[in-house]
Structures are given as structure tokens and as C-alpha cells.
Design a protein around this motif. Sequence first.
Motif, mmCIF file in Angstrom:
data_model
loop_
_atom_site.group_PDB
_atom_site.id
_atom_site.type_symbol
_atom_site.label_atom_id
_atom_site.label_comp_id
_atom_site.label_asym_id
_atom_site.label_seq_id
_atom_site.Cartn_x
_atom_site.Cartn_y
_atom_site.Cartn_z
ATOM 1 N N MET A 109 3.102 -0.406 -7.680
ATOM 2 C CA MET A 109 2.368 0.239 -8.761
ATOM 3 C C MET A 109 1.406 -0.759 -9.380
ATOM 4 N N GLN A 110 0.210 -0.283 -9.724
ATOM 5 C CA GLN A 110 -0.786 -1.137 -10.354
ATOM 6 C C GLN A 110 -1.419 -0.391 -11.514
ATOM 7 N N LEU A 111 -1.455 -1.029 -12.668
ATOM 8 C CA LEU A 111 -1.998 -0.424 -13.878
ATOM 9 C C LEU A 111 -3.346 -1.026 -14.234
ATOM 10 N N ASP A 112 -4.191 -0.192 -14.820
ATOM 11 C CA ASP A 112 -5.529 -0.590 -15.239
ATOM 12 C C ASP A 112 -5.727 -0.138 -16.675
ATOM 13 N N GLY A 113 -6.216 -1.017 -17.526
ATOM 14 C CA GLY A 113 -6.413 -0.651 -18.922
ATOM 15 C C GLY A 113 -7.822 -0.842 -19.414
ATOM 16 N N ALA A 114 -8.802 -0.991 -18.508
ATOM 17 C CA ALA A 114 -10.158 -1.335 -18.933
ATOM 18 C C ALA A 114 -10.820 -0.240 -19.755
ATOM 19 N N GLY A 115 -10.420 1.013 -19.550
ATOM 20 C CA GLY A 115 -11.068 2.110 -20.261
ATOM 21 C C GLY A 115 -10.541 2.355 -21.656
ATOM 22 N N GLY A 116 -9.624 1.513 -22.132
ATOM 23 C CA GLY A 116 -9.067 1.692 -23.467
ATOM 24 C C GLY A 116 -7.719 2.380 -23.452
ATOM 25 N N THR A 117 -7.339 2.955 -22.320
ATOM 26 C CA THR A 117 -6.017 3.536 -22.145
ATOM 27 C C THR A 117 -5.460 3.050 -20.820
ATOM 28 N N VAL A 118 -4.142 2.976 -20.713
ATOM 29 C CA VAL A 118 -3.523 2.519 -19.481
ATOM 30 C C VAL A 118 -3.693 3.585 -18.406
ATOM 31 N N LYS A 119 -4.125 3.159 -17.238
ATOM 32 C CA LYS A 119 -4.406 4.079 -16.132
ATOM 33 C C LYS A 119 -3.759 3.549 -14.857
ATOM 34 N N LEU A 120 -3.094 4.441 -14.125
ATOM 35 C CA LEU A 120 -2.508 4.062 -12.848
ATOM 36 C C LEU A 120 -3.589 4.027 -11.780
ATOM 37 N N LEU A 121 -3.692 2.900 -11.076
ATOM 38 C CA LEU A 121 -4.631 2.792 -9.967
ATOM 39 C C LEU A 121 -3.941 3.070 -8.637
ATOM 40 N N ASP A 122 -2.867 2.336 -8.384
ATOM 41 C CA ASP A 122 -2.099 2.486 -7.150
ATOM 42 C C ASP A 122 -0.681 2.903 -7.491
ATOM 43 N N TYR A 123 -0.118 3.767 -6.678
ATOM 44 C CA TYR A 123 1.293 4.111 -6.787
ATOM 45 C C TYR A 123 1.732 4.669 -5.447
ATOM 46 N N SER A 124 2.608 3.932 -4.796
ATOM 47 C CA SER A 124 3.010 4.327 -3.454
ATOM 48 C C SER A 124 4.433 3.895 -3.161
ATOM 49 N N ALA A 125 5.054 4.609 -2.234
ATOM 50 C CA ALA A 125 6.367 4.259 -1.713
ATOM 51 C C ALA A 125 6.206 3.910 -0.243
ATOM 52 N N SER A 126 7.006 2.983 0.252
ATOM 53 C CA SER A 126 6.874 2.554 1.639
ATOM 54 C C SER A 126 8.252 2.356 2.267
ATOM 55 N N TYR A 127 8.259 2.333 3.586
ATOM 56 C CA TYR A 127 9.498 2.146 4.322
ATOM 57 C C TYR A 127 9.197 1.412 5.618
ATOM 58 N N ARG A 128 10.106 0.535 6.008
ATOM 59 C CA ARG A 128 9.944 -0.225 7.247
ATOM 60 C C ARG A 128 11.014 0.199 8.261
ATOM 61 N N PRO A 129 10.671 1.100 9.178
ATOM 62 C CA PRO A 129 11.658 1.490 10.199
ATOM 63 C C PRO A 129 11.938 0.391 11.210
ATOM 64 N N GLY A 130 11.039 -0.578 11.311
ATOM 65 C CA GLY A 130 11.223 -1.696 12.220
ATOM 66 C C GLY A 130 10.573 -2.937 11.655
ATOM 67 N N LYS A 131 10.752 -4.051 12.348
ATOM 68 C CA LYS A 131 10.245 -5.330 11.854
ATOM 69 C C LYS A 131 8.726 -5.326 11.731
ATOM 70 N N ARG A 132 8.037 -4.629 12.636
ATOM 71 C CA ARG A 132 6.577 -4.678 12.663
ATOM 72 C C ARG A 132 5.909 -3.431 12.076
ATOM 73 N N VAL A 133 6.672 -2.400 11.781
ATOM 74 C CA VAL A 133 6.091 -1.121 11.361
ATOM 75 C C VAL A 133 6.389 -0.844 9.900
ATOM 76 N N ARG A 134 5.360 -0.399 9.178
ATOM 77 C CA ARG A 134 5.523 0.036 7.801
ATOM 78 C C ARG A 134 4.813 1.373 7.620
ATOM 79 N N VAL A 135 5.493 2.322 6.998
ATOM 80 C CA VAL A 135 4.872 3.605 6.654
ATOM 81 C C VAL A 135 4.789 3.680 5.134
ATOM 82 N N ARG A 136 3.771 4.372 4.650
ATOM 83 C CA ARG A 136 3.507 4.392 3.211
ATOM 84 C C ARG A 136 2.974 5.757 2.804
ATOM 85 N N LEU A 137 3.341 6.210 1.601
ATOM 86 C CA LEU A 137 2.905 7.493 1.084
ATOM 87 C C LEU A 137 2.593 7.340 -0.390
#
Length: 399
Positions: A109-137
Motif C-alpha cells: 500500500m502507498q499513500l499520497d497526501g499532496a492534494g491536502g487529503t490522504v489518497k491511496l496510490l497503490d494497493y495490491s495483494a500478491s502471492y508467490r506460487p513458486g520461487k520465480r513466479v509472483r501473481v498480483r491483483l
Amino acid sequence: MEDFGPFALLISRSLPVNRLPFAPLLLFVLLGLAAKPALAQSAGDAPTVTTADDDTRLSFGVIFQPRMSYGLSDPSASSGEATVERYGFGLRRARFRMRAAVGRAGAFMQLDGAGGTVKLLDYSASYRPGKRVRVRLGRFAVAQPRAMLLTSGAQIDAIDRAAIAERWARNTIGSDGRDFGFDVRYALERGELSVALHNGDGNPDRLRGNFREQPSGGDATRGVETQGLAVTASAVFRPMASNALEVGGFAGLNGSRNPNTRAVGSDRGRTYVTYGAHVYWGARPGSRPFRLKLDALGILYEAPSRFENRQNTLGVAILGAARLHRAAELFARFEQYDPDTNRAGSGDTYLTAGGSLSLSALRGKPYHRERLTLGYSLFSPDGSNAREHLVILQAQLVF
């Protein structure tokens, strides 16, 4: 692209000097300062605090970029307009990142407050089924030009990211370069491959990019009809053990026809194909005695009708940097952005030059942690005699 890991937060763009950060932002600052002694013992750019057990990790990061700016708008003599000057203080970024991981699952999660109010920029969940693979939503930086969000705010070469990348975002998925979707990343021994299926319109409004209706609402579509989704893929290779050389590219098809893609004088968005490539010798400021970065990107929009040409947008950026000392670097960048190659005299030129001094590097710490950057930028629109000038002194604190 944001690495999966523990939690992080942040804030961006100019904040007038007569405005103070708001209460929620100050709360996060105080929490960060309170946790600083524990984090200071960790190595690397993203400290980790282990809680409960070794399988659970929680961390955060903070970046502040206050600046002093002088701007001069110098219109062409034939326009009859007066020259305009502006100077003052502002805050380009003041962001907080939070990361969490439990076993193979994680959240960011990443928050941004430049506009005078707190705003979410990024918000994601991820999972690693294997050592080299990552999925994200979630909402995150999908495959895109390397010069855009895939270069983090703390590792920007000059004062701001390349103008061609920022203009690409404004005319495709949205100015902040993020979109709602799903992606899969496969880590190579010396690089990575990524493919994303996403909305094609990163606007967080429920009537645009954030499709989150529920059965109780009685309206499955909220009265909105979309044309299609977007698919984008990227590849990055670092063939040397030192990672000094980086070569990569991306390509995508966006069928959403979102409002960012409308032609001048039209109220209808367009499908487009986008592509780009980069070659970097030294991706991070201060990392090598000499650095060279080449970026190229393009957008090919669908034709408004069978009788009209397709709009073809091209952008090229070249940056060179020389390290004078382990804590000082000079840089210069030339950019050309042509929003429509079918129209004569449509190319815009950007010139940027300056230098940076790292107070943290003087103490043997990472270059980006405490940095002062002085930069001058010149913008010449459409080959006209008009000129836009900016001189900025920016400080950067990262912890």
C-alpha cells in the motif's frame, strides 16, 4: 515495478509553502520516527521488522522531497502575451509505503497526501506460487515505459521523470501510471518477464476504472458500458553480473477507449497499441563513473474513420551522467516528443541539465538516502518560439 515484500507509504507533487501536512500524514511520520531505531539495524534500502515469527514480515518506507522553484513562461513575440514569472517553495513528494508478507502471500500500500487529503496510490495483494513466479491483483504499476513508474521516485536521475514517459501516461492509462488489474511476473536469472491484464483506465472513480459493484446495489454495471480491457507485457534483461547494463521493452493493446485517449475535438476514446524499449548503462544515480540511458516509446491510435490517418505518437529521451565524486554527479537529458507524426511541426523538445550531491554517500551510505539536486529544464512546444523555463533545487530524504 514495485518488488513484493513487506508494507510501504508516500505523497507527491508540489505543496504550497503556506500549507502544512495534515494530521494523518503527521501521524505516520511520528510512527516512522518511533520505529527508526529498530529499522536502522537492517541492511538494504527496504528495512524489515520481523513480528510474530520468521514467516511474518512488516516494513515501511518514507520519502520527502521539498523543493524551491523558479519558473518563467516566455511566450513567442508574435503572440503578444506577457512574460510570467513564479517562484516559491513546494513539496514534490512526501510518501509512505507499507509492505507486509506472511509466508508466500503479501500486500502493498502507498499513500499520497499532496492534494491536502490522504489518497491511496497503490494497493495490491500478491502471492508467490513458486520461487520465480509472483501473481498480483489490485491497483499498481502495470508493464509500461521503464522511465515511468518502473523508475522509483527515489531513483529519478534529475528533478522529475522523463517528460516523454509522463506524457505517455497522461494519454494512455492515466497520469499516475497505475491501473486496476492482474499481472504475473516470472523472475529470470538475470532479468524478468511480466504480463498484465488490466482495465486500461487507471482512474479510481467507480464510473471509470474501479469496477467494484455488489449484488445489494441492484445494478451490476452501474450503468457503465466498457469497450474492452488492456493487455501489456514487458521484458527486462541484465546480462552482466554487475547489473550495469539493462535492456528491456514493453508492448500492449488497450481496448478500453478511456477518455485519456480522445482525439482533439472528439468526445470518443480510442483503442491503441503502445510499445517501447530502453537501454541503460547504470540505472541508478551515482552508481557508476559514467551512465547512459536511452528510452523510446510509441502509441498508435485507431483511426477516427476509414478516411483519416491513425495518430502515431513517438518519444525519445537520451540521458548522460558523469560522477565527479562518490557523492556528486552531473547529468544532462535531451527529449523529443511528437504527439502526431502525421502533422508537421508537432514535435516538442525538452532539455534538462544539472547536478546532484549526496550527503549520505559522503558517509558511505546509499546515494539516494540524502540527496540535493539542482536542475534546469527548458520546454519548447511545437517548434515555436515560446519557451518554458524551470530552475529547481530539491532535497530528498529516504528512510
